[in-house]
Motif scaffolding. Sequence first.
Motif, PDB file in Angstrom:
ATOM      1  N   GLN A  42       9.229  -3.331 -13.405  1.00 38.78           N
ATOM      2  CA  GLN A  42       8.508  -2.061 -13.393  1.00 38.78           C
ATOM      3  C   GLN A  42       7.016  -2.246 -13.140  1.00 38.78           C
ATOM      4  O   GLN A  42       6.397  -1.427 -12.472  1.00 38.78           O
ATOM      5  N   CYS A  43       6.424  -3.307 -13.711  1.00 37.68           N
ATOM      6  CA  CYS A  43       4.955  -3.343 -13.766  1.00 37.68           C
ATOM      7  C   CYS A  43       4.333  -4.227 -12.696  1.00 37.68           C
ATOM      8  O   CYS A  43       3.174  -4.043 -12.351  1.00 37.68           O
ATOM      9  N   ALA A  45       3.411  -7.371 -12.847  1.00 35.97           N
ATOM     10  CA  ALA A  45       2.532  -8.467 -13.294  1.00 35.97           C
ATOM     11  C   ALA A  45       3.060  -9.822 -12.842  1.00 35.97           C
ATOM     12  O   ALA A  45       2.307 -10.784 -12.738  1.00 35.97           O
ATOM     13  N   CYS A  99      -3.114  -8.264 -15.325  1.00 38.56           N
ATOM     14  CA  CYS A  99      -2.228  -7.827 -14.236  1.00 38.56           C
ATOM     15  C   CYS A  99      -2.711  -8.301 -12.879  1.00 38.56           C
ATOM     16  O   CYS A  99      -2.026  -8.080 -11.876  1.00 38.56           O
ATOM     17  N   ILE A 126       1.323  -0.284  -3.332  1.00 36.97           N
ATOM     18  CA  ILE A 126       0.767  -0.954  -4.512  1.00 36.97           C
ATOM     19  C   ILE A 126       1.188  -0.135  -5.738  1.00 36.97           C
ATOM     20  O   ILE A 126       0.553   0.855  -6.097  1.00 36.97           O
ATOM     21  N   THR A 127       2.274  -0.573  -6.353  1.00 38.64           N
ATOM     22  CA  THR A 127       2.833   0.190  -7.475  1.00 38.64           C
ATOM     23  C   THR A 127       2.749  -0.591  -8.780  1.00 38.64           C
ATOM     24  O   THR A 127       3.359  -0.216  -9.769  1.00 38.64           O
ATOM     25  N   ASN A 128       1.971  -1.672  -8.782  1.00 35.77           N
ATOM     26  CA  ASN A 128       1.798  -2.461 -10.002  1.00 35.77           C
ATOM     27  C   ASN A 128       1.006  -1.666 -11.041  1.00 35.77           C
ATOM     28  O   ASN A 128       0.100  -0.915 -10.676  1.00 35.77           O
ATOM     29  N   ILE A 129       1.326  -1.893 -12.301  1.00 30.95           N
ATOM     30  CA  ILE A 129       0.621  -1.191 -13.381  1.00 30.95           C
ATOM     31  C   ILE A 129      -0.600  -1.987 -13.828  1.00 30.95           C
ATOM     32  O   ILE A 129      -0.546  -3.215 -13.975  1.00 30.95           O
ATOM     33  N   TYR A 135      -7.451   0.734 -10.707  1.00 23.56           N
ATOM     34  CA  TYR A 135      -6.923   1.191  -9.411  1.00 23.56           C
ATOM     35  C   TYR A 135      -7.994   1.560  -8.385  1.00 23.56           C
ATOM     36  O   TYR A 135      -7.873   1.178  -7.214  1.00 23.56           O
TER      37      TYR A 135
ATOM     38  N   MET B 349      -1.143  -4.738 -21.223  1.00 21.65           N
ATOM     39  CA  MET B 349      -0.282  -5.406 -20.225  1.00 21.65           C
ATOM     40  C   MET B 349       0.289  -6.725 -20.742  1.00 21.65           C
ATOM     41  O   MET B 349       1.396  -7.104 -20.379  1.00 21.65           O
ATOM     42  N   LEU B 635      -8.744   6.600 -16.928  1.00 21.18           N
ATOM     43  CA  LEU B 635      -7.341   6.363 -16.555  1.00 21.18           C
ATOM     44  C   LEU B 635      -6.461   6.157 -17.781  1.00 21.18           C
ATOM     45  O   LEU B 635      -5.287   6.547 -17.775  1.00 21.18           O
ATOM     46  N   PHE B 658       8.376   0.395 -19.455  1.00 22.37           N
ATOM     47  CA  PHE B 658       7.570   1.232 -18.566  1.00 22.37           C
ATOM     48  C   PHE B 658       8.415   2.195 -17.725  1.00 22.37           C
ATOM     49  O   PHE B 658       7.864   3.019 -17.014  1.00 22.37           O
ATOM     50  N   ILE B 663       3.314   4.930 -17.099  1.00 26.22           N
ATOM     51  CA  ILE B 663       1.880   4.634 -17.009  1.00 26.22           C
ATOM     52  C   ILE B 663       1.400   5.092 -15.626  1.00 26.22           C
ATOM     53  O   ILE B 663       2.101   4.908 -14.639  1.00 26.22           O
ATOM     54  N   ALA B 664       0.214   5.669 -15.563  1.00 24.09           N
ATOM     55  CA  ALA B 664      -0.359   6.064 -14.267  1.00 24.09           C
ATOM     56  C   ALA B 664      -0.456   4.842 -13.365  1.00 24.09           C
ATOM     57  O   ALA B 664      -0.814   3.747 -13.809  1.00 24.09           O
ATOM     58  N   ARG B 665      -0.119   5.046 -12.093  1.00 29.50           N
ATOM     59  CA  ARG B 665      -0.205   3.973 -11.101  1.00 29.50           C
ATOM     60  C   ARG B 665      -1.216   4.367 -10.025  1.00 29.50           C
ATOM     61  O   ARG B 665      -1.835   5.423 -10.109  1.00 29.50           O
ATOM     62  N   MET B 666      -1.327   3.526  -9.017  1.00 34.85           N
ATOM     63  CA  MET B 666      -2.296   3.763  -7.943  1.00 34.85           C
ATOM     64  C   MET B 666      -2.204   5.193  -7.399  1.00 34.85           C
ATOM     65  O   MET B 666      -3.219   5.868  -7.208  1.00 34.85           O
ATOM     66  N   ALA B 669      -3.941   7.804  -9.391  1.00 33.30           N
ATOM     67  CA  ALA B 669      -5.331   7.562  -9.788  1.00 33.30           C
ATOM     68  C   ALA B 669      -6.296   8.407  -8.955  1.00 33.30           C
ATOM     69  O   ALA B 669      -6.266   8.367  -7.728  1.00 33.30           O
TER      70      ALA B 669
END
Lengths: 151, 723
Positions: A42-43, A45, A99, A126-129, A135, B349, B635, B658, B663-666, B669
């Motif tokens: 999901q994240c 990292a 991250c 770019i969907t990384n948290i 961002y 994180m 954010l 998650f 969580i808000a992503r790009m 934002a």
Amino acid sequence: MLSLSINGQAHELDIEPETPVLWVLRDEIGLTGTKFGCGIAQCGACTIHVDGVATRSCQFSAGDAVGKRILTIEGLGAAHLHAVQTAWIENDVPQCGYCQSGQIMAAASLLAQNPSPSDADIDAEITNICRCGTYPRIRAAIHRAAALAKL
Amino acid sequence: MNAIVSRRSFIAASLSAAGGLVVMVAIPRFASAVPLGPEPWGPEELTTANEVNAFVVVEPDGTILLRIAKSEMGQGVMTSLAMIVAEELECDFAKVKVEYASATRNFMDGGVYGDMQTGGSSSVRRSRVSLQQAGASARARLISAAATRWGVAPIACVARGGSVFHEASGRSAVYGQLVGDAANVSLREEPAIKTPEQFRLIGQRQARLDTPVKVTGAAKFGIDTRLPGMVYAAVANCPVFGGKAKSYDEAAIKNKRGFIAVVPVENGVAVVADRFWRAKEMVAALPIVWDEGAAAATDSEKFRADYRAALDGPLTNAAKRGDAKSALAASPKIVEALYEVPHLAHAPMEPLNATVHWRPDRIDAWIGTQSADAALKLAAEVGGVDPRNVFIHNCYLGGGFGRRAVNDELRQAVQVSKAIAKPVKLVWTREQDIQHDRYRPQAALRLKAGLGADGMPTAFDFRTAVGSITRSLGWGAASSGVEPSAVEGLSNVPYLASALNVDCLLKNTHVPVMFWRSVGSSQNAFAVESFIDELAHAAGKDPLDYRRALLAGKPDFLAVLDKLADKGEWGKALPVGSARGLAIHESFGTIVGEIAEVAVSKSGEVRVERVVACVDCGHVVNPLNVEMQIESAVLYGLTAALFGEITIKKGAVEQGNFDDYQIARMADAPTIETHFALSGGGKWGGIGEPGTPPIAPAIANAIFTITGKRIRSLPLKNAALGA
């Protein structure tokens, strides 16, 4: 024994084939730049490159990695800083930094496939948290890296 | 330790002597060039060579090493605190390197570093003066050493750029040549510190010192610790807070590859294996029977009903000005609204983890903690070791936001290492992190105002029912019935009304609660700033004009509002379906105003396009870092406003990762701009948190303008905003 190619080096590993590559990197080989964040892809990292493509290594098994080229953050800038890393420094991206290995690997993969990504491309790819909310700076740094790569 | 040994070789040697343990130090490629090494923890010796004082070390080559007693969790503290020392030290900031101060030294040396707890946006505010003094004192000692060497008066010498000059004779000496003598100088009196108009470094943009190690994967977070002979632990905490393991069936996993042990720990069970992934798989496969206790019958809906009902009293008064009851009775119009917020997880994180090597006479712990002092005492107590022999090797923190102020993971890691007598790295999965946090409390607030014939408020009556953080942490009974964080932003509401009454009920459930970025302001600003907007609309006035009128006599607030309105283009037309919302809030000594440009689609999807912020933190140490912290705080608050919600069912947290704690992503934002309206003077505000409180109400106020729907409950994902 499994044989994996990591950052251009062959590693013979006595591990279960279902071991996620994330844990092979971190605990078997000691490459800790690739991070554990969620374990369910999901994240981001844990993002690495597999044959040049950004891949979430927490859901990518060692068995599936045999015969493929794995590149980690440690390998990305091994000779000299990658344009993405330089742009990250110029744009003051990292805060906690946890991250950022994954973000940088995702951005480098995006730029390899799309040398001039639009904002919409960046949103989509770019969907990384990032919990520090870097961002806006990541976006600026990707544009900067695209420009640096053309110099 | 009088022998001059390098710190690394000292650590390696001492550990080898004590137990054959050598820390594996991966030599980073850029180590020599970076101001912050990959391993930020400081020395364990009580004093080291080349110290001018506990904060300042001058290496013979002129490198300045500064010791920072606060934790770097992304908020830029290692850079800003180093700037404060360097400002007085008169050194070349390009030659500054930084490491953490030692908590063990702090314990043994009379608290020489002050309180190492990092939180409350307090690092600059609370340690600035002492750090300026430490830098000034070191500079005066270096000057004195040079003056003595040259046989001249110290007053005839100046320090600049890392050297002392005696201009009359043209002599000079670099600090590295003076450090040996300087350490032995005793000053007749400590030098005065600079006043703001004398600053040359403070106030200038500085790239953060920790950036280089954070773009190469070199920076060592706690989770990256690797020790020879180290084993790994994964944890199952009891799903219902306060419960415990009744039994478990070790036989189900003990034949699996890599199994080492099952160890009961605080709140649950740890499985130890030779690799973390194996430990994690085994703990998931371990049959555990839990004693969940009575709390297993509760859920968020019950809490919600209880908090709502609690607002009808009895409550404890937290603030009172004038006679609000009479003023309300005399008002021609009453506006009243109920606001509700859920529990929130911190979700840094880096999942919680600690690596501990317990021995009967010594504990070494590698962890990212917001409180190295408290971690030291906790490890000593749990491990049964004299705190003087406990060494906290603080790492970079992969996010804190309050979560790492209390180190539940350290307690468990000490328990496991002690039980198996091996160095162990204990790591929580993301599911354990989400389900066993100490959360931002759930709360209900009822805000009431009387409006006069002119539409302006005559009285405010605010009520809140919320969990007590100090009670939850066992830090105190909050026996007055009020704790400051529960009513921050309510008791000190800046808006003018002839009467104010604030009542509070501290009401805890079994769900542990703690400091979450901006603490009570995170819910109280949402309520107050939404409510002020409701009043403006009830009065038929523009929300900016209404606030300006209510802030008459508060020039610092007005300066922020005016700059914000200008930069945020308040009043300028936006396309149909879009609007601006405004909020302003003071917390941690800093006023932040924010304008959010929001679009709501026909189907009700909310997108925040742009946020403009204006900040009055009095003085700025590093403008770049303030911008970064505003972006970060916006954010963090935006994620909570849009998505943040921890719900309890049958006593346990329903979310787990998650995928369901979004969580808000790009793509979520907004662009974020930061502007300053600095009031200067004696004000030094914090900056890590104050950007968070205004964003939720700014977004909610914009949504009202677009849709006519007033948001009184978060998160927004639960609001039906479609046409």
